[in-house]
Write an enzyme that holds these catalytic residues in place. Structure first.
Site, PDB file in Angstrom:
ATOM      1  N   LYS A 116      -0.277  10.311 -26.513  1.00 18.26           N
ATOM      2  CA  LYS A 116       0.638  10.633 -27.602  1.00 18.26           C
ATOM      3  C   LYS A 116       0.057  11.819 -28.457  1.00 18.26           C
ATOM      4  O   LYS A 116       1.063  12.343 -29.147  1.00 18.26           O
ATOM      5  CB  LYS A 116       0.617   9.325 -28.756  1.00 18.26           C
ATOM      6  CG  LYS A 116       0.883   8.014 -27.943  1.00 18.26           C
ATOM      7  CD  LYS A 116       2.403   8.095 -27.354  1.00 18.26           C
ATOM      8  CE  LYS A 116       2.992   6.620 -26.865  1.00 18.26           C
ATOM      9  NZ  LYS A 116       2.154   6.342 -25.496  1.00 18.26           N
ATOM     10  N   GLU A 200      -1.534   8.593 -38.167  1.00 18.14           N
ATOM     11  CA  GLU A 200      -0.041   8.958 -38.763  1.00 18.14           C
ATOM     12  C   GLU A 200       0.440   8.437 -40.082  1.00 18.14           C
ATOM     13  O   GLU A 200      -0.081   7.511 -40.483  1.00 18.14           O
ATOM     14  CB  GLU A 200       1.192   8.871 -37.879  1.00 18.14           C
ATOM     15  CG  GLU A 200       1.236   9.560 -36.491  1.00 18.14           C
ATOM     16  CD  GLU A 200       2.238   9.133 -35.786  1.00 18.14           C
ATOM     17  OE1 GLU A 200       2.777   9.703 -34.860  1.00 18.14           O
ATOM     18  OE2 GLU A 200       3.143   8.028 -36.083  1.00 18.14           O
ATOM     19  N   HIS A 235       6.146  -4.677 -33.375  1.00 26.31           N
ATOM     20  CA  HIS A 235       6.511  -3.472 -32.809  1.00 26.31           C
ATOM     21  C   HIS A 235       7.117  -3.487 -31.321  1.00 26.31           C
ATOM     22  O   HIS A 235       7.404  -2.776 -30.638  1.00 26.31           O
ATOM     23  CB  HIS A 235       5.395  -2.533 -32.527  1.00 26.31           C
ATOM     24  CG  HIS A 235       4.380  -2.520 -33.859  1.00 26.31           C
ATOM     25  ND1 HIS A 235       4.879  -1.669 -34.944  1.00 26.31           N
ATOM     26  CD2 HIS A 235       3.214  -2.862 -34.309  1.00 26.31           C
ATOM     27  CE1 HIS A 235       4.062  -1.378 -35.844  1.00 26.31           C
ATOM     28  NE2 HIS A 235       3.035  -2.218 -35.559  1.00 26.31           N
ATOM     29  N   ARG A 291      11.320   7.120 -18.511  1.00 30.50           N
ATOM     30  CA  ARG A 291      11.709   6.230 -17.449  1.00 30.50           C
ATOM     31  C   ARG A 291      13.146   5.691 -18.030  1.00 30.50           C
ATOM     32  O   ARG A 291      13.431   6.237 -18.931  1.00 30.50           O
ATOM     33  CB  ARG A 291      10.951   4.970 -17.668  1.00 30.50           C
ATOM     34  CG  ARG A 291      10.472   4.280 -18.713  1.00 30.50           C
ATOM     35  CD  ARG A 291       9.669   3.352 -18.592  1.00 30.50           C
ATOM     36  NE  ARG A 291       8.887   2.697 -19.888  1.00 30.50           N
ATOM     37  CZ  ARG A 291       9.609   2.009 -20.939  1.00 30.50           C
ATOM     38  NH1 ARG A 291      11.041   1.874 -20.842  1.00 30.50           N
ATOM     39  NH2 ARG A 291       9.236   1.819 -22.063  1.00 30.50           N
TER      40      ARG A 291
END
Length: 499
Positions: A116, A200, A235, A291
């Protein structure tokens, strides 16, 4: 075009890929574990190869066994589906080294988006907007505290090598930061073998909007459509829809072109998804899934494009069969993930035998599943039973059709999250399209779920509960007939008793 493809996955996604192969005139090869010896996908395939014990680490994650199975059966390509090895650059590279086509992007593209932190930096360099946060992994407590103060609370801590919401921690106050970091690092190490984390800014009232992209080997890249994925629990996406209720033609073009820019930055080919967080008119790159997504059917329903077949064709060296200008969105589609989990027990997994199973049908309904009556849902893998999709002329009709389909669904033997989906669809705020990633918590949906479970037991508010005693009688009679017939064997002559 390929003559034979091995599908390195299981359940509904394995069948989805095999269906595409059958329509394209391609033979399919399944790989299966002990737990899946009697699974539908293993029977559906033209060939099936046993690859090991039930734990995924000894079967579906065993790269060498899977590539060996492809070579032994003469499969020219491997489709990884989603999950397992789908985003593993080492597996894609192993395929490449053995002369087997990996149906997906190159190992370098997967590797670029696998971290990430690396992905954030690459997107920033490419001019793609990213959420304010760190540009690298950090572990020093003092540095973490300084960065968090600079970004501004609330913040979210994320594992650099992770996905699916695993290990994420939201921190609202400075005093909660240190223990949250320790917890996130511990979970990341356990789940991904890498304890690196990054920070973040945590957006308030964000929507999770993703763009489906397709790219061929000549570099032609298009955005197919967006999907609204804001209905999440821990999530994890549970309900998705296409298009997004907040979308306008102008915003779709702007976000779509940014998604294409992101894909081109890593020379992407195949099907992929660029995910964004959208808040108050602004949007930011979240991650890229290299994907086919679980929720790809809703995009297929509103565009008429078979993404699985397109992905296979591109892997075989063919150009995209459509251009950006040829993509047209027709109507609305909603997908509910039907899982074997108990809503009355904190949604704990509910493996077991399906004593009775009947999927819904009728206008606008699609069910992607890999189960049947008598099938045993194993405890080793994801608890997904099916992906239930409803398509209508507009959002209201799609919701109405989904509610009808949920009423019709008959699943006896395991607990399911169908009451959860009913609770969300009945919610007035959801029906207005006023949703964000905090929706379930803000609306106390779990309280509504419990009320629905109680009501259905008392009043029979579904076809399964309405059948009630009949369902139990059918199951009992089926079991008795099965036991009686098991006394006879065609191997010993018609009508001869085994014992």
């Amino acid at each position: 075009m390929f003559k034979k493809i091995l599908v390195a996955n299981r359940g509904e996604i394995a069948i989805r890929i095999m269906r595409a192969c059958r329509e394209l005139g391609i033979l399919s090869v399944a790989v299966y574990s002990d737990a899946d010896r009697h699974a539908l996908f293993a029977k559906y395939a033209d060939e099936a190869v046993y690859i090991g014990p039930s734990p995924s680490s000894e079967s579906y994650l065993n790269m060498e066994k899977i590539v060996k199975a492809a070579l032994q059966t003469g499969a020219e390509a491997i489709h990884p589906g989603y999950g397992f090895l789908a985003e593993n650059p080492a597996f894609a590279k192993l395929c490449e080294e053995n002369g087997v086509v990996f149906i997906g992007p190159s190992s370098s593209s997967i590797d670029a988006m696998g971290s990430k932190i690396t992905a954030r930096q690459m997107m920033k360099d490419a001019g793609v907007p990213i959420v304010p946060g760190t540009e690298r992994g950090i572990s020093d407590p003092e540095e973490i505290a300084d960065v968090a103060e600079r970004i501004g609370y609330p913040i979210i801590i994320k594992p650099a090598a992770g996905g699916g919401g695993i290990g994420m921690k939201i921190v609202d106050r400075p005093e909660d930061l240190a223990p949250a970091v320790v917890s996130a690092q511990s979970i990341a190490t356990s789940a991904f073998g890498d304890g690196t984390v990054y920070l973040e800014k945590y957006l308030s009232e964000p929507r999770h909007i993703e763009f489906q992209i397709m790219a061929d080997n000549r570099g032609r890249t298009v955005y197919v459509s967006e999907r609204e994925c804001s209905i999440q629990r821990r999530h994890q996406k549970l309900i998705e829809e296409a298009p997004s209720p907040v979308m306008t033609p102008e915003l779709r073009k702007r976000m779509g072109e940014i998604a294409v820019k992101a894909a081109k930055a890593i020379r992407y080919r195949s099907a992929g998804t660029v995910e964004f967080m959208y808040s108050h008119g602004d949007f930011y790159f979240l991650e890229m899934n290299t994907r086919l997504q679980v929720e790809h059917p809703i995009t297929e329903m509103v565009t008429g494009i078979d993404l699985a077949k397109e992905q296979i064709s591109v892997a075989a060296g063919e150009d995209l069969s459509f251009s950006q200008n040829e993509i047209e969105i027709r109507g609305w589609a909603i997908e509910c993930r039907i899982n074997a989990e108990d809503p009355m027990n904190d949604f704990a997994p509910s493996p077991g035998r399906l004593r009775r199973y009947r999927s819904p049908g009728g206008p606008g309904i699609r069910v992607d599943s890999g189960v049947y009556t008598g099938y045993v849902i194993p405890p080793y893998y994801d608890s997904l039973i099916s992906k239930l999709v409803a398509h209508g002329r507009d959002r209201s009709e799609a919701i109405a059709r989904m509610e009808r389909a949920l009423y019709e669904y008959i699943i006896v033997g395991v607990a399911t999250n169908i009451p959860f989906h009913k609770a969300v669809l009945r919610n007035e705020r959801f029906r207005r399209g006023d949703i964000n990633t905090h929706f379930i918590k803000e609306e106390n949906i779990l309280d509504d779920v419990k009320n629905i479970v109680v009501q259905e037991k008392e009043r029979g508010d579904s076809l399964a509960s309405a059948l009630g005693a009949d369902t139990r009688k059918v199951a009992a009679v089926s079991a008795a007939v099965g036991a009686y017939l098991s006394l006879y064997s065609s191997d010993e002559g018609e009508g001869e008793r085994k014992s």
